[in-house]
Design a protein around this motif. Structure first.
Motif, PDB file in Angstrom:
ATOM      1  N   ALA A   4      45.003  37.872  47.469  1.00  0.00           N
ATOM      2  CA  ALA A   4      44.905  38.551  46.181  1.00  0.00           C
ATOM      3  C   ALA A   4      43.649  39.415  46.252  1.00  0.00           C
ATOM      4  O   ALA A   4      42.582  38.923  46.618  1.00  0.00           O
ATOM      5  CB  ALA A   4      44.794  37.542  45.042  1.00  0.00           C
ATOM      6  N   PHE A   5      43.806  40.687  45.946  1.00  0.00           N
ATOM      7  CA  PHE A   5      42.626  41.547  46.001  1.00  0.00           C
ATOM      8  C   PHE A   5      42.630  42.567  44.875  1.00  0.00           C
ATOM      9  O   PHE A   5      43.656  42.900  44.301  1.00  0.00           O
ATOM     10  CB  PHE A   5      42.496  42.226  47.372  1.00  0.00           C
ATOM     11  N   SER A   6      41.425  42.998  44.584  1.00  0.00           N
ATOM     12  CA  SER A   6      41.202  44.034  43.589  1.00  0.00           C
ATOM     13  C   SER A   6      40.196  45.005  44.194  1.00  0.00           C
ATOM     14  O   SER A   6      39.144  44.586  44.681  1.00  0.00           O
ATOM     15  CB  SER A   6      40.651  43.415  42.307  1.00  0.00           C
ATOM     16  N   VAL A   7      40.523  46.263  44.175  1.00  0.00           N
ATOM     17  CA  VAL A   7      39.625  47.279  44.707  1.00  0.00           C
ATOM     18  C   VAL A   7      39.485  48.385  43.669  1.00  0.00           C
ATOM     19  O   VAL A   7      40.475  48.806  43.071  1.00  0.00           O
ATOM     20  CB  VAL A   7      40.119  47.807  46.076  1.00  0.00           C
ATOM     21  N   SER A  41      47.793  43.183  36.164  1.00  0.00           N
ATOM     22  CA  SER A  41      46.761  44.000  35.535  1.00  0.00           C
ATOM     23  C   SER A  41      45.391  43.852  36.188  1.00  0.00           C
ATOM     24  O   SER A  41      44.542  44.733  36.039  1.00  0.00           O
ATOM     25  CB  SER A  41      46.648  43.650  34.050  1.00  0.00           C
ATOM     26  N   MET A  42      45.182  42.772  36.947  1.00  0.00           N
ATOM     27  CA  MET A  42      43.861  42.533  37.525  1.00  0.00           C
ATOM     28  C   MET A  42      43.829  42.497  39.053  1.00  0.00           C
ATOM     29  O   MET A  42      42.796  42.774  39.651  1.00  0.00           O
ATOM     30  CB  MET A  42      43.299  41.203  37.002  1.00  0.00           C
ATOM     31  N   PHE A  43      44.927  42.106  39.691  1.00  0.00           N
ATOM     32  CA  PHE A  43      44.938  41.929  41.139  1.00  0.00           C
ATOM     33  C   PHE A  43      46.263  42.395  41.733  1.00  0.00           C
ATOM     34  O   PHE A  43      47.279  42.461  41.042  1.00  0.00           O
ATOM     35  CB  PHE A  43      44.764  40.447  41.523  1.00  0.00           C
ATOM     36  N   THR A  44      46.242  42.630  43.025  1.00  0.00           N
ATOM     37  CA  THR A  44      47.451  42.815  43.803  1.00  0.00           C
ATOM     38  C   THR A  44      47.495  41.678  44.809  1.00  0.00           C
ATOM     39  O   THR A  44      46.500  41.396  45.481  1.00  0.00           O
ATOM     40  CB  THR A  44      47.465  44.176  44.523  1.00  0.00           C
ATOM     41  N   GLU A  45      48.645  41.026  44.886  1.00  0.00           N
ATOM     42  CA  GLU A  45      48.855  39.959  45.867  1.00  0.00           C
ATOM     43  C   GLU A  45      49.743  40.509  46.963  1.00  0.00           C
ATOM     44  O   GLU A  45      50.684  41.261  46.686  1.00  0.00           O
ATOM     45  CB  GLU A  45      49.555  38.763  45.220  1.00  0.00           C
ATOM     46  N   ILE A  46      49.444  40.126  48.198  1.00  0.00           N
ATOM     47  CA  ILE A  46      50.220  40.583  49.343  1.00  0.00           C
ATOM     48  C   ILE A  46      50.361  39.413  50.311  1.00  0.00           C
ATOM     49  O   ILE A  46      49.461  38.580  50.418  1.00  0.00           O
ATOM     50  CB  ILE A  46      49.554  41.816  49.991  1.00  0.00           C
ATOM     51  N   SER A  72      34.134  48.624  45.109  1.00  0.00           N
ATOM     52  CA  SER A  72      34.020  47.172  44.989  1.00  0.00           C
ATOM     53  C   SER A  72      35.345  46.551  45.413  1.00  0.00           C
ATOM     54  O   SER A  72      36.411  46.982  44.964  1.00  0.00           O
ATOM     55  CB  SER A  72      33.707  46.794  43.536  1.00  0.00           C
ATOM     56  N   LEU A  73      35.275  45.539  46.277  1.00  0.00           N
ATOM     57  CA  LEU A  73      36.460  44.829  46.738  1.00  0.00           C
ATOM     58  C   LEU A  73      36.266  43.348  46.450  1.00  0.00           C
ATOM     59  O   LEU A  73      35.289  42.748  46.871  1.00  0.00           O
ATOM     60  CB  LEU A  73      36.668  45.041  48.242  1.00  0.00           C
ATOM     61  N   VAL A  74      37.220  42.772  45.713  1.00  0.00           N
ATOM     62  CA  VAL A  74      37.246  41.332  45.439  1.00  0.00           C
ATOM     63  C   VAL A  74      38.486  40.800  46.136  1.00  0.00           C
ATOM     64  O   VAL A  74      39.571  41.356  45.986  1.00  0.00           O
ATOM     65  CB  VAL A  74      37.318  41.040  43.929  1.00  0.00           C
ATOM     66  N   LEU A  75      38.318  39.706  46.899  1.00  0.00           N
ATOM     67  CA  LEU A  75      39.415  39.210  47.706  1.00  0.00           C
ATOM     68  C   LEU A  75      39.437  37.683  47.694  1.00  0.00           C
ATOM     69  O   LEU A  75      38.396  37.041  47.779  1.00  0.00           O
ATOM     70  CB  LEU A  75      39.229  39.714  49.136  1.00  0.00           C
ATOM     71  N   LYS A  76      40.639  37.143  47.574  1.00  0.00           N
ATOM     72  CA  LYS A  76      40.846  35.697  47.677  1.00  0.00           C
ATOM     73  C   LYS A  76      42.044  35.482  48.586  1.00  0.00           C
ATOM     74  O   LYS A  76      43.068  36.139  48.438  1.00  0.00           O
ATOM     75  CB  LYS A  76      41.119  35.087  46.301  1.00  0.00           C
ATOM     76  N   ALA A  77      41.915  34.549  49.546  1.00  0.00           N
ATOM     77  CA  ALA A  77      42.989  34.311  50.503  1.00  0.00           C
ATOM     78  C   ALA A  77      43.433  32.859  50.479  1.00  0.00           C
ATOM     79  O   ALA A  77      42.616  31.948  50.326  1.00  0.00           O
ATOM     80  CB  ALA A  77      42.530  34.693  51.910  1.00  0.00           C
TER      81      ALA A  77
END
Length: 109
Positions: A4-7, A41-46, A72-77
Protein backbone atom coordinates in the motif's frame (compact mmCIF):
# COMPACT_ATOMS: atom_id res chain seq x y z
CA UNK A 1 3.42 -9.35 -1.62
CA UNK A 2 0.96 -6.55 -1.08
CA UNK A 3 2.13 -2.96 -0.99
CA UNK A 4 0.00 0.00 0.00
CA UNK A 5 1.54 3.30 -0.97
CA UNK A 6 0.78 6.96 -1.22
CA UNK A 7 2.91 9.34 -3.23
CA UNK A 8 2.36 13.08 -3.46
CA UNK A 9 4.35 16.19 -4.32
CA UNK A 10 4.83 19.22 -2.15
CA UNK A 11 5.90 22.64 -3.27
CA UNK A 12 3.42 22.51 -6.13
CA UNK A 13 2.70 26.22 -6.18
CA UNK A 14 -1.04 25.53 -6.38
CA UNK A 15 -3.10 27.88 -4.24
CA UNK A 16 -5.69 25.18 -3.50
CA UNK A 17 -3.06 22.62 -2.42
CA UNK A 18 -4.58 19.93 -4.65
CA UNK A 19 -2.34 17.11 -5.85
CA UNK A 20 -4.90 15.22 -7.94
CA UNK A 21 -3.05 15.69 -11.24
CA UNK A 22 0.13 14.25 -9.74
CA UNK A 23 -1.74 11.37 -8.15
CA UNK A 24 -3.42 10.65 -11.49
CA UNK A 25 0.01 10.38 -13.12
CA UNK A 26 1.06 7.83 -10.47
CA UNK A 27 -2.18 5.83 -10.73
CA UNK A 28 -1.79 5.64 -14.52
CA UNK A 29 1.55 3.88 -13.98
CA UNK A 30 -0.09 1.41 -11.60
CA UNK A 31 -3.01 0.71 -13.93
CA UNK A 32 -0.74 0.27 -16.93
CA UNK A 33 1.41 -2.23 -14.98
CA UNK A 34 -1.19 -4.98 -15.32
CA UNK A 35 -0.69 -5.97 -11.67
CA UNK A 36 -3.72 -6.42 -9.41
CA UNK A 37 -4.40 -3.10 -7.70
CA UNK A 38 -6.95 -0.98 -5.87
CA UNK A 39 -6.97 2.78 -5.35
CA UNK A 40 -8.81 4.46 -2.49
CA UNK A 41 -8.94 8.05 -1.32
CA UNK A 42 -5.70 7.68 0.65
CA UNK A 43 -3.64 4.80 -0.77
CA UNK A 44 -3.08 2.58 -3.76
CA UNK A 45 -2.61 -1.13 -3.10
CA UNK A 46 -0.73 -3.30 -5.56
CA UNK A 47 0.05 -7.02 -5.53
CA UNK A 48 2.88 -8.94 -7.15
CA UNK A 49 6.44 -10.12 -6.75
CA UNK A 50 8.97 -7.93 -4.94
CA UNK A 51 10.82 -6.67 -8.03
CA UNK A 52 7.74 -5.95 -10.11
CA UNK A 53 5.86 -4.17 -7.32
CA UNK A 54 8.78 -1.97 -6.35
CA UNK A 55 9.47 -1.15 -9.99
CA UNK A 56 5.90 0.16 -10.28
CA UNK A 57 6.24 2.15 -7.03
CA UNK A 58 9.51 3.66 -8.30
CA UNK A 59 7.99 4.61 -11.66
CA UNK A 60 4.86 6.03 -9.99
CA UNK A 61 7.06 8.13 -7.70
CA UNK A 62 9.08 9.37 -10.66
CA UNK A 63 5.83 10.32 -12.45
CA UNK A 64 4.93 12.60 -9.53
CA UNK A 65 8.30 14.38 -9.39
CA UNK A 66 7.59 16.98 -12.10
CA UNK A 67 4.59 18.27 -10.12
CA UNK A 68 6.51 19.77 -7.19
CA UNK A 69 9.83 20.59 -5.63
CA UNK A 70 9.84 17.40 -3.55
CA UNK A 71 7.94 14.13 -3.24
CA UNK A 72 6.64 12.25 -0.21
CA UNK A 73 6.27 8.46 -0.39
CA UNK A 74 4.48 6.45 2.31
CA UNK A 75 4.69 2.69 1.93
CA UNK A 76 3.47 -0.36 3.83
CA UNK A 77 4.19 -3.93 2.71
CA UNK A 78 2.71 -7.32 3.60
CA UNK A 79 5.30 -9.89 2.58
CA UNK A 80 3.81 -13.38 2.73
CA UNK A 81 5.66 -15.85 0.51
CA UNK A 82 3.54 -18.46 -1.22
CA UNK A 83 0.32 -16.44 -1.20
CA UNK A 84 -1.29 -14.75 -4.19
CA UNK A 85 -4.69 -13.17 -4.68
CA UNK A 86 -4.50 -11.58 -1.25
CA UNK A 87 -5.65 -8.18 -2.49
CA UNK A 88 -9.18 -9.57 -2.46
CA UNK A 89 -8.76 -12.63 -0.22
CA UNK A 90 -7.90 -10.54 2.84
CA UNK A 91 -11.08 -8.51 2.36
CA UNK A 92 -13.13 -11.67 1.78
CA UNK A 93 -11.85 -13.16 5.06
CA UNK A 94 -12.69 -9.94 6.90
CA UNK A 95 -16.21 -9.82 5.47
CA UNK A 96 -16.70 -13.47 6.38
CA UNK A 97 -15.56 -12.80 9.94
CA UNK A 98 -17.90 -9.82 10.18
CA UNK A 99 -20.77 -12.02 9.00
CA UNK A 100 -20.14 -14.76 11.56
CA UNK A 101 -22.38 -14.31 14.55
CA UNK A 102 -23.94 -11.23 13.07
CA UNK A 103 -27.61 -10.68 13.76
CA UNK A 104 -29.77 -9.87 10.76
CA UNK A 105 -31.31 -6.50 11.66
CA UNK A 106 -34.34 -7.23 9.49
CA UNK A 107 -35.04 -10.42 11.48
CA UNK A 108 -34.97 -9.64 15.23
CA UNK A 109 -35.60 -13.31 16.13
Amino acid sequence: MLVAFSVAPSGTGRSDGSVHDAVAAAVRIVRDSGLPHRTTSMFTEIEGEWDEVFDVVRRATEAVMPFGSRVSLVLKADIRPGYTGELDAKIDRLESALGEGAVDEADPA
